[in-house]
Motif scaffolding. Sequence first.
Motif, short mmCIF file in Angstrom:
data_model
loop_
_atom_site.label_atom_id
_atom_site.label_comp_id
_atom_site.label_asym_id
_atom_site.label_seq_id
_atom_site.Cartn_x
_atom_site.Cartn_y
_atom_site.Cartn_z
N ASP A 213 10.89 5.49 4.31
CA ASP A 213 10.28 6.63 3.62
C ASP A 213 8.78 6.44 3.44
O ASP A 213 8.33 5.39 3.01
N GLU A 215 7.08 7.58 1.09
CA GLU A 215 6.82 7.29 -0.32
C GLU A 215 6.82 5.78 -0.59
O GLU A 215 5.94 5.27 -1.28
N VAL A 216 7.79 5.08 -0.01
CA VAL A 216 7.90 3.64 -0.24
C VAL A 216 6.73 2.92 0.43
O VAL A 216 6.07 2.07 -0.17
N LYS A 219 3.45 3.46 -1.41
CA LYS A 219 3.34 2.79 -2.71
C LYS A 219 2.81 1.37 -2.51
O LYS A 219 1.97 0.89 -3.28
N TRP A 220 3.29 0.70 -1.47
CA TRP A 220 2.82 -0.66 -1.22
C TRP A 220 1.38 -0.66 -0.70
O TRP A 220 0.64 -1.62 -0.91
N ILE A 223 -0.85 -1.15 -3.60
CA ILE A 223 -0.96 -2.54 -4.06
C ILE A 223 -1.99 -3.28 -3.22
O ILE A 223 -2.82 -4.04 -3.74
N LEU A 227 -5.27 -5.14 -4.60
CA LEU A 227 -5.55 -6.56 -4.39
C LEU A 227 -6.88 -6.76 -3.67
O LEU A 227 -7.61 -7.70 -3.95
N ARG A 277 13.31 -3.56 7.04
CA ARG A 277 14.04 -2.52 6.36
C ARG A 277 14.31 -1.31 7.27
O ARG A 277 15.28 -0.59 7.06
N GLN B 6 14.73 1.40 -5.03
CA GLN B 6 14.74 1.03 -3.61
C GLN B 6 13.90 -0.21 -3.34
O GLN B 6 14.23 -1.01 -2.50
N THR B 7 12.75 -0.32 -4.05
CA THR B 7 11.83 -1.40 -3.72
C THR B 7 12.15 -2.68 -4.48
O THR B 7 11.86 -3.75 -4.00
N VAL B 17 5.22 -1.63 -9.29
CA VAL B 17 3.83 -1.75 -8.83
C VAL B 17 2.92 -2.26 -9.94
O VAL B 17 2.09 -3.15 -9.73
N VAL B 20 2.95 -5.95 -10.31
CA VAL B 20 2.20 -6.69 -9.29
C VAL B 20 0.72 -6.70 -9.68
O VAL B 20 0.03 -7.73 -9.60
N VAL B 21 0.23 -5.54 -10.15
CA VAL B 21 -1.15 -5.45 -10.62
C VAL B 21 -1.36 -6.45 -11.76
O VAL B 21 -2.32 -7.23 -11.77
N SER B 24 -1.54 -10.07 -10.59
CA SER B 24 -2.78 -10.46 -9.93
C SER B 24 -3.93 -10.53 -10.93
O SER B 24 -4.80 -11.40 -10.84
#
Lengths: 453, 189
Positions: A213, A215-216, A219-220, A223, A227, A277, B6-7, B17, B20-21, B24
């Motif tokens: 998806d 969306e998934v 989302k990463w 991140i 970072l 996945r 799901q994640t 999420v 994770v922020v 870090s």
Amino acid sequence: MKFRTQRISWLFFATCMLLLCLQIVYGFIMGFAHMGYDVLHDYIPFNTARATHTNVLVVWLLCGFMGAAYYIVPEESGRELWSPKLAVVQWASLLLVAVTAVIGFHFNWWEGRKFLEIPRPLDYLVVINVLSFVLNIGMTTFTGKRYTTTGMVLLVGLVSAALLYLPGMIWFDSQVMDSYFRWWVVHLWVEGVWELIMGAIMSYLLIKLTGVDREVIEKWLYIIVGLTFVSGILGTGHHYYWIGAPEYWLIVGGVFSALEPLAFLGMALYGVTMARRGGRKHPNKIAMYWTVGCGIMSFVGAGFLGFAHTLPSVNIYTHGTLVTAMHGHLAFWGAYAMIVLAIISYAMPQMTGRKFFDTWVPEWAFWISNIGMLSMTCAFAVAGVTQVYLERRVGMDFLEVQAAVAVHFTALVLAASLFTLGILLFIYDFIRYGFPSDEAVEGAAEPEAAAAK
Amino acid sequence: MSSTAQTSHVELPGGGVIWVVLASELLTFGLFFLAYAAAYGAEPEVFQSAQANLHAGWGTINTAVLLTGSWLAARAVQAHPAGKARPWLAAAALSGVAFTGIKLFEYVHVFELGITLSTNTFWFSYLFLTAIHLLHLFVGVGVLGWLAATYDRTQTDDWADTIEAAAVYWHMVDLIWIVLFPALYLVHP
């Protein structure tokens, strides 16, 4: 491909192939010079070869990013490119500036200022060129049918890259100040906004190739963006250790640059987990190789090898030695060259409608070039560590040390030959695909696109 | 919460999420706290004489302001299922504004002494770490203020994650200050 104007990216990708060849030729000139065979010295002295090698790298990667943007942005925003004519003019003028710059280097027309050697008049042309690119991509995005995270991160990355070119054009009488702001361009590009561009291209490819998806995946992507900024911005300090900037940069640069591998670790995990996945097996396996490979190699080259010499207590010995060349080669290859080759591998069958991806050629191109580059990195590492030991620990003279490490450049040239073979296979494959075809428009509808209808 | 499920297999407040922020951020500040401890150990006299110029009273007031802010954010999460989070969110954002006011007042005092980042390691640590902390606080004020301004009492399900995530972030800003405050103002080994 979904839109006819996506084919413009072919021009940029073809330019990438040409400039990559040129970059490799100049790499060989320097490799042989290090071995003691500096036969072209009167025509192409080392400084000229070095400036050409690094500047051509930057231009072909930017060219690849632009090509990727012209391919991705129409699809993400759901419309044809705002102005295809402007895109072609922009491509032609970029090529003209690049060729002028390279010829200029051979007649001593340059600024010095490592990595940003092109002379000031050409800087202004680059600015105009990039503005027209940003205008085209921006208009396509803002008049499009939809905004996606992938599209916006790509746009923010490209616009920031354009803005960050400007600190490199300010005139300073002080060498320290000049260096200080020059790193705003070089560092904040490769350890900042280019990571956004890379993350966005990766995200696009993973959406297309894995079937996970959107969306998934997106989302990463957030991140990774997070970072990158947490570590990358103040990580600039690792260039300020010994240039005359205030002493506090030792601690600021040390801590933040030590965290920079996290963003690349994120990229590696991102690629690998999404690939695992993915329920759908996309037939273009080779584009998946380059995408996941890019995540992993960027972590090894940029993240791990960067960390290896970023702490001030290590860097005081390794600064400005071949250890930097070791890190630089695998970092640029893993992070940026591989992501450009990934999008090319994905886009070529889409644009031309020819499905050559399950032959042996692209697969061997992938493995041979990667093994070649890893071997080059090892050769640089051995030469670099020896140089650090003899020059910085034992205190031998610079040129004596260069003679002592010359033998390692034989290994480097052999490894580079292997790498070149891999690249030639990639280019052979590129040529075999031929030109984009109108028949490919909508012909190769992606499952994601089909599901959206 | 379906996408979170799901994640990650564990249901974390605010979704995966934000954690994770958080990790870090805490890693970054953690490295700086270690560096601060090492630098203190290397030149204790310099640090102690510089610390004497700071007024622990202002730091204490600011600690109380931030702890109150965290309580307000927690109240916002509790009040949200009934659609009544808006005043708590606004009050939490205001606590950040109050903290900023007091902090700027302190900075003026420090700059009047002619202190810069390069004065010595203590003053670098004080200015750099509090400024980075303040930047994080600005982000928190922005998010809480935006949530308060656009709060929709009818959309309680859709907003639950976002408000939890904002509260988690706001607690992190508080947590970093709770280590920063004694380290900079109070500790005289």
